[in-house]
Write a protein that holds these residues in place. Structure first.
Motif, PDB file in Angstrom:
ATOM      1  N   GLY A 237     -19.139 -83.657 -99.136  1.00 13.72           N
ATOM      2  CA  GLY A 237     -19.154 -82.230 -99.462  1.00 13.72           C
ATOM      3  C   GLY A 237     -18.213 -81.416 -98.591  1.00 13.72           C
ATOM      4  O   GLY A 237     -17.762 -80.334 -98.980  1.00 13.72           O
ATOM      5  N   THR A 238     -17.914 -81.943 -97.408  1.00 14.56           N
ATOM      6  CA  THR A 238     -17.055 -81.223 -96.458  1.00 14.56           C
ATOM      7  C   THR A 238     -15.569 -81.445 -96.737  1.00 14.56           C
ATOM      8  O   THR A 238     -14.731 -80.578 -96.470  1.00 14.56           O
ATOM      9  CB  THR A 238     -17.371 -81.696 -95.017  1.00 14.56           C
ATOM     10  OG1 THR A 238     -18.774 -81.548 -94.794  1.00 14.56           O
ATOM     11  CG2 THR A 238     -16.615 -80.895 -93.975  1.00 14.56           C
ATOM     12  N   LEU A 239     -15.246 -82.628 -97.255  1.00 14.67           N
ATOM     13  CA  LEU A 239     -13.831 -82.991 -97.421  1.00 14.67           C
ATOM     14  C   LEU A 239     -12.998 -81.968 -98.194  1.00 14.67           C
ATOM     15  O   LEU A 239     -11.865 -81.675 -97.799  1.00 14.67           O
ATOM     16  CB  LEU A 239     -13.701 -84.390 -98.045  1.00 14.67           C
ATOM     17  CG  LEU A 239     -13.920 -85.551 -97.057  1.00 14.67           C
ATOM     18  CD1 LEU A 239     -13.939 -86.883 -97.802  1.00 14.67           C
ATOM     19  CD2 LEU A 239     -12.845 -85.571 -95.974  1.00 14.67           C
ATOM     20  N   PRO A 240     -13.514 -81.387 -99.313  1.00 16.11           N
ATOM     21  CA  PRO A 240     -12.680 -80.396-100.017  1.00 16.11           C
ATOM     22  C   PRO A 240     -12.259 -79.256 -99.088  1.00 16.11           C
ATOM     23  O   PRO A 240     -11.128 -78.783 -99.178  1.00 16.11           O
ATOM     24  CB  PRO A 240     -13.620 -79.891-101.130  1.00 16.11           C
ATOM     25  CG  PRO A 240     -14.566 -81.013-101.372  1.00 16.11           C
ATOM     26  CD  PRO A 240     -14.774 -81.648-100.026  1.00 16.11           C
ATOM     27  N   ILE A 241     -13.158 -78.817 -98.219  1.00 19.66           N
ATOM     28  CA  ILE A 241     -12.817 -77.717 -97.303  1.00 19.66           C
ATOM     29  C   ILE A 241     -11.830 -78.221 -96.254  1.00 19.66           C
ATOM     30  O   ILE A 241     -10.830 -77.569 -95.943  1.00 19.66           O
ATOM     31  CB  ILE A 241     -14.094 -77.177 -96.609  1.00 19.66           C
ATOM     32  CG1 ILE A 241     -15.126 -76.752 -97.644  1.00 19.66           C
ATOM     33  CG2 ILE A 241     -13.743 -76.027 -95.663  1.00 19.66           C
ATOM     34  CD1 ILE A 241     -16.473 -76.332 -97.082  1.00 19.66           C
ATOM     35  N   LEU A 242     -12.110 -79.406 -95.723  1.00 18.05           N
ATOM     36  CA  LEU A 242     -11.268 -79.982 -94.675  1.00 18.05           C
ATOM     37  C   LEU A 242      -9.846 -80.234 -95.194  1.00 18.05           C
ATOM     38  O   LEU A 242      -8.856 -79.955 -94.507  1.00 18.05           O
ATOM     39  CB  LEU A 242     -11.906 -81.295 -94.217  1.00 18.05           C
ATOM     40  CG  LEU A 242     -11.477 -81.900 -92.896  1.00 18.05           C
ATOM     41  CD1 LEU A 242     -11.737 -80.926 -91.752  1.00 18.05           C
ATOM     42  CD2 LEU A 242     -12.262 -83.196 -92.644  1.00 18.05           C
ATOM     43  N   LEU A 243      -9.741 -80.735 -96.439  1.00 23.09           N
ATOM     44  CA  LEU A 243      -8.432 -81.124 -96.968  1.00 23.09           C
ATOM     45  C   LEU A 243      -7.681 -79.955 -97.601  1.00 23.09           C
ATOM     46  O   LEU A 243      -6.461 -79.867 -97.516  1.00 23.09           O
ATOM     47  CB  LEU A 243      -8.595 -82.234 -98.029  1.00 23.09           C
ATOM     48  CG  LEU A 243      -9.207 -83.551 -97.540  1.00 23.09           C
ATOM     49  CD1 LEU A 243      -9.490 -84.470 -98.725  1.00 23.09           C
ATOM     50  CD2 LEU A 243      -8.280 -84.242 -96.550  1.00 23.09           C
ATOM     51  N   HIS A 244      -8.419 -79.038 -98.277  1.00 19.90           N
ATOM     52  CA  HIS A 244      -7.739 -78.003 -99.054  1.00 19.90           C
ATOM     53  C   HIS A 244      -8.177 -76.599 -98.732  1.00 19.90           C
ATOM     54  O   HIS A 244      -7.667 -75.643 -99.304  1.00 19.90           O
ATOM     55  CB  HIS A 244      -7.971 -78.253-100.555  1.00 19.90           C
ATOM     56  CG  HIS A 244      -7.475 -79.589-101.016  1.00 19.90           C
ATOM     57  ND1 HIS A 244      -6.157 -79.822-101.322  1.00 19.90           N
ATOM     58  CD2 HIS A 244      -8.113 -80.775-101.191  1.00 19.90           C
ATOM     59  CE1 HIS A 244      -6.020 -81.092-101.681  1.00 19.90           C
ATOM     60  NE2 HIS A 244      -7.184 -81.687-101.607  1.00 19.90           N
TER      61      HIS A 244
ATOM     62  N   ARG B 223     -25.765 -77.275 -90.655  1.00 26.19           N
ATOM     63  CA  ARG B 223     -25.872 -77.191 -92.106  1.00 26.19           C
ATOM     64  C   ARG B 223     -25.294 -78.463 -92.718  1.00 26.19           C
ATOM     65  O   ARG B 223     -24.222 -78.906 -92.333  1.00 26.19           O
ATOM     66  CB  ARG B 223     -25.093 -75.970 -92.618  1.00 26.19           C
ATOM     67  CG  ARG B 223     -25.561 -74.676 -91.973  1.00 26.19           C
ATOM     68  CD  ARG B 223     -24.559 -73.555 -92.224  1.00 26.19           C
ATOM     69  NE  ARG B 223     -24.927 -72.784 -93.410  1.00 26.19           N
ATOM     70  CZ  ARG B 223     -24.140 -71.841 -93.937  1.00 26.19           C
ATOM     71  NH1 ARG B 223     -22.945 -71.588 -93.433  1.00 26.19           N
ATOM     72  NH2 ARG B 223     -24.543 -71.166 -94.995  1.00 26.19           N
ATOM     73  N   LEU B 224     -26.023 -79.016 -93.711  1.00 26.18           N
ATOM     74  CA  LEU B 224     -25.508 -80.183 -94.434  1.00 26.18           C
ATOM     75  C   LEU B 224     -24.682 -79.688 -95.622  1.00 26.18           C
ATOM     76  O   LEU B 224     -24.778 -78.538 -96.026  1.00 26.18           O
ATOM     77  CB  LEU B 224     -26.655 -81.056 -94.934  1.00 26.18           C
ATOM     78  CG  LEU B 224     -27.644 -81.589 -93.901  1.00 26.18           C
ATOM     79  CD1 LEU B 224     -28.586 -82.598 -94.553  1.00 26.18           C
ATOM     80  CD2 LEU B 224     -26.924 -82.230 -92.728  1.00 26.18           C
ATOM     81  N   ALA B 225     -23.884 -80.594 -96.179  1.00 22.68           N
ATOM     82  CA  ALA B 225     -23.045 -80.232 -97.314  1.00 22.68           C
ATOM     83  C   ALA B 225     -23.280 -81.203 -98.474  1.00 22.68           C
ATOM     84  O   ALA B 225     -23.873 -82.268 -98.294  1.00 22.68           O
ATOM     85  CB  ALA B 225     -21.581 -80.232 -96.893  1.00 22.68           C
ATOM     86  N   ALA B 226     -22.825 -80.789 -99.668  1.00 24.29           N
ATOM     87  CA  ALA B 226     -22.954 -81.639-100.853  1.00 24.29           C
ATOM     88  C   ALA B 226     -21.759 -81.383-101.772  1.00 24.29           C
ATOM     89  O   ALA B 226     -21.174 -80.298-101.754  1.00 24.29           O
ATOM     90  CB  ALA B 226     -24.255 -81.317-101.584  1.00 24.29           C
ATOM     91  N   PHE B 227     -21.415 -82.404-102.526  1.00 26.55           N
ATOM     92  CA  PHE B 227     -20.264 -82.312-103.429  1.00 26.55           C
ATOM     93  C   PHE B 227     -20.781 -82.373-104.866  1.00 26.55           C
ATOM     94  O   PHE B 227     -21.542 -83.285-105.218  1.00 26.55           O
ATOM     95  CB  PHE B 227     -19.311 -83.481-103.136  1.00 26.55           C
ATOM     96  CG  PHE B 227     -18.076 -83.506-103.985  1.00 26.55           C
ATOM     97  CD1 PHE B 227     -17.153 -82.465-103.931  1.00 26.55           C
ATOM     98  CD2 PHE B 227     -17.808 -84.595-104.821  1.00 26.55           C
ATOM     99  CE1 PHE B 227     -15.986 -82.504-104.709  1.00 26.55           C
ATOM    100  CE2 PHE B 227     -16.646 -84.647-105.586  1.00 26.55           C
ATOM    101  CZ  PHE B 227     -15.728 -83.594-105.529  1.00 26.55           C
ATOM    102  N   CYS B 228     -20.398 -81.385-105.702  1.00 27.70           N
ATOM    103  CA  CYS B 228     -20.958 -81.293-107.050  1.00 27.70           C
ATOM    104  C   CYS B 228     -19.857 -81.465-108.097  1.00 27.70           C
ATOM    105  O   CYS B 228     -19.100 -80.520-108.363  1.00 27.70           O
ATOM    106  CB  CYS B 228     -21.626 -79.940-107.262  1.00 27.70           C
ATOM    107  SG  CYS B 228     -22.827 -79.524-106.007  1.00 27.70           S
ATOM    108  N   LEU B 229     -19.792 -82.655-108.685  1.00 28.45           N
ATOM    109  CA  LEU B 229     -18.803 -82.908-109.730  1.00 28.45           C
ATOM    110  C   LEU B 229     -19.501 -83.376-111.008  1.00 28.45           C
ATOM    111  O   LEU B 229     -19.368 -82.768-112.069  1.00 28.45           O
ATOM    112  CB  LEU B 229     -17.795 -83.960-109.233  1.00 28.45           C
ATOM    113  CG  LEU B 229     -16.726 -84.404-110.232  1.00 28.45           C
ATOM    114  CD1 LEU B 229     -15.830 -83.222-110.636  1.00 28.45           C
ATOM    115  CD2 LEU B 229     -15.845 -85.520-109.631  1.00 28.45           C
ATOM    116  N   THR B 230     -20.308 -84.445-110.887  1.00 29.60           N
ATOM    117  CA  THR B 230     -20.905 -85.100-112.051  1.00 29.60           C
ATOM    118  C   THR B 230     -21.793 -84.169-112.872  1.00 29.60           C
ATOM    119  O   THR B 230     -22.506 -83.330-112.334  1.00 29.60           O
ATOM    120  CB  THR B 230     -21.736 -86.312-111.567  1.00 29.60           C
ATOM    121  OG1 THR B 230     -20.867 -87.185-110.876  1.00 29.60           O
ATOM    122  CG2 THR B 230     -22.398 -87.044-112.721  1.00 29.60           C
ATOM    123  N   GLU B 231     -21.710 -84.356-114.195  1.00 35.37           N
ATOM    124  CA  GLU B 231     -22.630 -83.657-115.100  1.00 35.37           C
ATOM    125  C   GLU B 231     -23.204 -84.674-116.071  1.00 35.37           C
ATOM    126  O   GLU B 231     -22.746 -85.823-116.126  1.00 35.37           O
ATOM    127  CB  GLU B 231     -21.884 -82.552-115.863  1.00 35.37           C
ATOM    128  CG  GLU B 231     -21.389 -81.464-114.926  1.00 35.37           C
ATOM    129  CD  GLU B 231     -20.602 -80.374-115.659  1.00 35.37           C
ATOM    130  OE1 GLU B 231     -20.595 -80.376-116.905  1.00 35.37           O
ATOM    131  OE2 GLU B 231     -20.007 -79.543-114.959  1.00 35.37           O
TER     132      GLU B 231
END
Lengths: 260, 399, 384
Positions: free
Chosen positions: C93-100, C118-126
């Protein structure tokens, strides 16, 4: 608040084994660790600091390699570390050890509270903590399982007894020895470990702490070890077999005299 | 300054000293022993082990002190709420033997409030003299006044030996007293004897979690002080004809002042947690699987009139409070009977219970190390065997 | 095998191992059984600074990279792949912020993540966009200085527990996958809700839930990169995170192999430990060898990522594919070595086997990985 925590480096008892042939201690590969009871003292010291502000100084007396225990103490949150080390300390019993540590504490000078583990896992005496407070002539509370309240002037603590616990109030400065129940020690932190790596614990000799030579080491120790031997190892006895009921009946019969 | 040296011309390179050294401080170089001074504690174990007299331990002897004014064997008798604790009677039993060997008197020392009526109890257990200090400030144990009074008594009457229980009170008290009167103190002795020639108390105690035993003396200081674990010594036989001389001491008020204040004494509610007093302990470990397992143990303990103990893993899992923990970071116990249920027998646990007289181990793993110390071992399911034992003992004890 | 990691990385690995052994192993079965989220363990990881190992020092981290993150994930997974996912999922969840992310976004979010606050999460799948991530339906509509999100994300790791969500949503339907954008949504934003907790085969200590957006308004400043960059952000994130899945697989397999090895030395049949039988020895040898090969590939890929390599879809897909297939095989064999005991919940190996399965599925099924690998191989051949 100035907090001093006294620690000892001991062999890890999980590693201590007896050679079944020679009946002696196998020490190869035995790792040195912080006395397990002192870990609770360190944690409590750091918690007091977090609650009241101030700094924690870890103090140990031991050979040069005891510096590792101090580094670990720093990684667990202690701010400063002092190693009291001198050949003149060799052979110290609990009297001489508590004298030496109290001399080091006098040199540190300003302190509000001294914490110790209730005893060390190698010697098991529980004498050094009270010994330090006696040398310094400050109040003590031993076997502390909880610090209920603490301020600049007073601490209210629970002291574990055989039947339960006492609630004791003590003025500061004082010395507390702590039991396992008091807390769960934290894991070291990476930043703490890095700080520990570059930290330089102070090294004090007998001269530095202005100790009386006659009170140090073997010469300053009233007690002397005259013999060391391995106790008879307890041997495994009878393995019982049969149905649950049979085994229960047989064991009841065997233990009859003990339980009536 | 004390020193230790290897006499190279006498050393044969036999390596006996290496095996004897509890600190791993000796190694061989060119077939001669070499001592690593950073590790050596001058304990002298190698000196006794060397068959060739090749190790020399020197210490500043100092002037040999005249210790002849010190006489008698003292037992510090612990009381709680006015009741003399059983450890005191055990120490009087042991103290009697030592006093007889030395040809001196056995003296009980007791501090408290309103204890006059208890003097007979101490007489009947063999005390020749009783030093009684009775004052409201001594009702319950507090470090300052107890230390002060015991120091004053010892300085005035100069005992040769002081014995005390290795209890929470005893250990806290005599550790301070020993410093104040410059005396030697040995903790947790399991065996005491007298070297008559030198009039020395030989104090034997376990070290390194019971893996080695050490005999310790106090050559040049008096009194010689020792604490003794509970249940190690036998209680003194009762002799209602025996009469002790009671010396009731009074001190000025300032002797009784305490910097700490005892606000409350809390007894843990419910069951008999006092493991160190128990003659029978039923203990459980990880194999019990949860709190329900301890309920089953509780039933057996109740039938047997014993206490419930626990291995660390069970305490860490919150199945039972820490006050029940037996082992290195818990309590050291030596009951007559220890029943270990579902306890694998890690060294840290064994340290705390292996001096029990009889050990029964119940475990489903036949390889569990607990069986190596068990008097009786049963391989099987705790949940079958413990209830069966409860039934059988219940029948036997008519409960 | 000695992978010549740095002194700092050794320290990180040893600390993660200590926490795994002393704090996670004793509670792994408990969390597997109860399916609770292991907050006490997250607190320990936070206090130990492990959440910050891959975050630059200027944002309160320790300045390491993906290899550092992999070392931690592997060690934690050795004790419990589910609990480890609370950590690894935060990394994802952190990588998008870290990379872009913009400098402001980094300053706002990374310090708290590094501290483990704070923990993070990545939301792509539907529901209808799994392997076919291009067909996501969640939309983000711009209104003034706000975006309004609508739609439902499915099977989101750390959902409900995390406080910082990086979400991919469609900003311009007409542009297809070039019409997707990535956003930061904070827990507690009105219009953001969580669905019921999924019941899973393995990694049961990990929280998996729907994240539902119902007219959820977020500041326009929460857009990561630019509009239309959503899939680039997502692909780059996954390329970077896949060595983490591989590390998780390596850790799970190592945990199972440790159990199997220990058991084979103590289990006696026909009068001798079963480790003395060649049938068992050969299984152990294969397990150990495959495991080491997977670890080597994982570390090599992580190092490649840390060296700043741009195109690494193929390599990270290979690491994830190989390590997860290996983990499934090794954990299955571990159950086989423990045999009847292995099938029982008294021993942890059946859990390792259940936990291993997910590594073949998430962050792109292994079938998708093969597609990616083959496509890249062919593309490289054509280029030459």
């Amino acid at each position: 608040m100035n907090i001093i925590v006294c620690i000892k480096q001991v062999p890890n008892t999980t590693d201590v084994r007896i050679d079944p042939v020679t009946n002696t201690l196998i020490r190869d590969g035995v790792e040195s660790v912080i006395n397990p009871f002192d870990a609770y003292a360190i944690e409590e010291a750091v918690r007091i600091k977090e609650r009241c502000g101030g700094k924690v100084t870890a103090l140990t007396m031991g050979p040069p390699q005891a510096e590792n225990a101090l580094r670990e103490a720093i990684s667990l949150g202690c701010d400063e570390a002092i190693l009291v080390s001198d050949r003149k300390f060799a052979g110290s019993d609990t009297w001489a050890t508590s004298y030496t540590l109290s001399a080091a504490i006098r040199k540190i000078g300003d302190f509000d509270i001294i914490l110790c583990g209730k005893q060390a896992s190698d010697g098991d005496t529980a004498q050094v903590g009270p010994g330090i407070s006696a040398h310094l002539d400050i109040p003590q509370v031993t076997y502390v399982k909880k610090i209920e309240e603490i301020s600049d002037k007073l601490a209210k603590v629970e002291r574990m007894t055989e039947e339960g616990y006492d609630i004791v109030q003590t003025p500061l400065p004082c010395l507390l020895t702590v039991v396992k129940e008091i807390n769960t020690p934290r894991m070291p932190s990476l930043k703490g470990m890095m700080r520990a790596k570059s930290a330089k614990p102070l090294k004090w000799t007998a001269d530095d702490i202005e100790a009386a030579p006659a009170a140090l080491g073997l010469d300053g120790s009233p007690t002397r070890v005259v013999k060391i031997f391995t106790p008879q190892q307890r041997k495994g006895g009878e393995m019982m077999s049969g149905s649950t009921e049979d085994v229960a009946r047989e064991l009841t019969e065997l233990l009859k005299d003990m339980v009536i | 300054m004390a020193s230790i040296t290897i006499l190279l011309e006498k050393c044969t390179g036999c390596t006996l000293c290496i095996k004897a050294c509890p600190f791993g401080a000796i190694h061989m170089a060119n077939r001669k022993a070499v001592i690593d001074m950073a590790k050596c504690t001058l304990c002298g174990a190698c000196v006794t082990a060397c068959k060739f007299g090749a190790i020399e331990l020197k210490q500043d002897a100092g002037a040999k002190k005249d210790l002849s004014s010190y006489k008698d064997v003292w037992v510090f008798c612990e009381q709680k709420k006015g009741f003399i604790q059983s450890i005191s009677f055990e120490l009087l039993g042991e103290g009697r033997k030592l006093a007889d060997k030395l040809g001196v008197k056995l003296c009980a020392v007791i501090l408290g409030d309103g204890l006059e009526s208890k003097m007979d109890e101490l007489s009947w257990h063999g005390a020749d003299k009783i030093y009684l200090v009775d004052h409201p400030a001594l009702k319950s144990y507090q470090d300052d006044p107890y230390t002060e009074v015991l120091v004053k008594l010892a300085q005035e009457y100069q005992p040769e030996i002081i014995l005390c229980g290795a209890t929470t009170i005893g250990r806290s008290l005599v550790s301070r007293v020993a410093i104040k009167i410059n005396a030697g103190l040995t903790a947790d002795c399991t065996e005491l004897d007298i070297d008559l020639k030198e009039r020395l108390l030989l104090q034997t105690r376990p070290a390194f979690g019971g893996n080695i035993m050490a005999t310790i003396i106090t050559p040049n200081h008096r009194p010689q002080m020792a604490t003794v674990r509970h249940k190690v010594m036998k209680e003194a036989a009762l002799n209602k004809a025996h009469k002790a001389e009671v010396i009731s001491k009074r001190y000025p008020e300032e002797v009784f002042t305490s910097r700490t204040r005892l606000l409350d004494i809390v007894a843990e509610i419910g069951e008999t947690v006092n493991l160190s007093e128990a003659d029978i302990i039923v203990a459980g470990g990880r194999g019990l699987g949860g709190k329900q397992g301890f309920a089953i143990l509780g039933e057996l303990a109740k039938v047997l009139g014993g206490a419930v103990g626990a291995a660390r893993s069970a305490v860490d899992a919150d199945w039972i409070p820490y006050s029940h923990q037996v082992g290195q970071t818990g309590k050291t116990v030596c009951p007559k009977l220890y029943i270990a249920c579902g306890i694998s027998g890690q060294i840290q646990h064994l340290i705390g219970m292996q001096s029990s007289k009889v050990i029964v181990a119940i475990n489903k793993d036949p390889e569990a190390p607990i069986f190596k110390v068990a008097t009786y071992g049963i391989v099987g399911d705790v949940f079958d065997i413990v209830p069966a034992l409860t039934r059988e003992f219940g029948r036997l004890l008519k409960k | 095998m000695d992978y010549l990691i740095t002194e700092q990385q050794t320290m990180i690995r040893d600390l993660a191992r200590k926490i795994a052994d002393e704090k996670i192993k004793p509670v792994a079965a408990h969390y597997d059984e109860t399916e609770e989220f292991a907050w006490p363990i997250m607190k320990i990881l936070a206090d130990s600074d492990l959440f910050g190992v891959y975050i630059p020092e200027k944002y309160g981290g320790l300045g390491g990279g993906i290899l550092d993150m992999c070392l931690v994930t592997e060690e934690l997974s050795r004790a419990c792949g589910g609990i480890a996912l609370g950590y690894a999922g935060t990394g994802l969840g952190t990588l998008p912020i870290l990379l872009h992310g913009s400098e402001e976004q980094k300053q706002k979010y990374l310090p708290d993540i590094a501290k483990g606050k704070r923990l993070a999460a990545f939301c792509l799948t539907e529901a209808e966009a799994g392997s076919d991530a291009g067909s996501i339906k969640t939309t983000a509509r711009k209104e003034g200085d706000k975006y309004i999100l609508n739609g439902t994300k499915q099977w989101i790791t750390n959902a409900g527990e995390a406080e910082i969500y990086t979400v991919v949503a469609i900003t311009d339907k007409a542009k297809g996958i070039r019409g997707a954008s990535a956003f930061i949504v904070e827990k507690g934003t009105p219009g953001m809700e969580f669905g019921k907790k999924e019941k899973k085969m393995g990694i049961r200590a990990s929280a998996t839930r729907e994240v539902i957006f119902n007219n959820c308004e977020i500041p326009a400043a929460n857009l990561i990169s630019k509009e239309g960059m959503g899939f680039i952000v997502a692909l780059k994130t996954l390329d970077t995170s896949r060595p983490g899945v591989a590390a998780q697989a390596v850790g799970i397999a190592q945990g199972a192999l440790d159990c199997a090895l220990e058991y084979s030395r103590t289990r006696v049949q026909f009068g001798q430990p079963i480790s003395s039988f060649q049938a068992i020895q050969h299984m152990l040898a294969d397990m150990g060898t495959q495991l080491e090969a997977a670890r080597a590939l994982t570390y090599a890929t992580a190092r490649m990522s840390d060296s700043g390599a741009k195109a690494m879809s193929k390599d990270s897909a290979m690491a994830k594919l190989f390590a997860s297939d290996m983990a499934m095989k090794v954990t299955t064999d571990a159950v086989q070595i423990l045999a009847g005991y292995g099938y029982m919940r008294d021993y942890p190996v059946e859990k390792y086997m259940r936990d291993a399965k997910i590594t073949q599925i998430y962050e792109g099924t292994n079938q998708i990985q093969r597609n990616v690998i083959a496509a890249n191989m062919i593309k490289e051949k054509i280029k030459k």
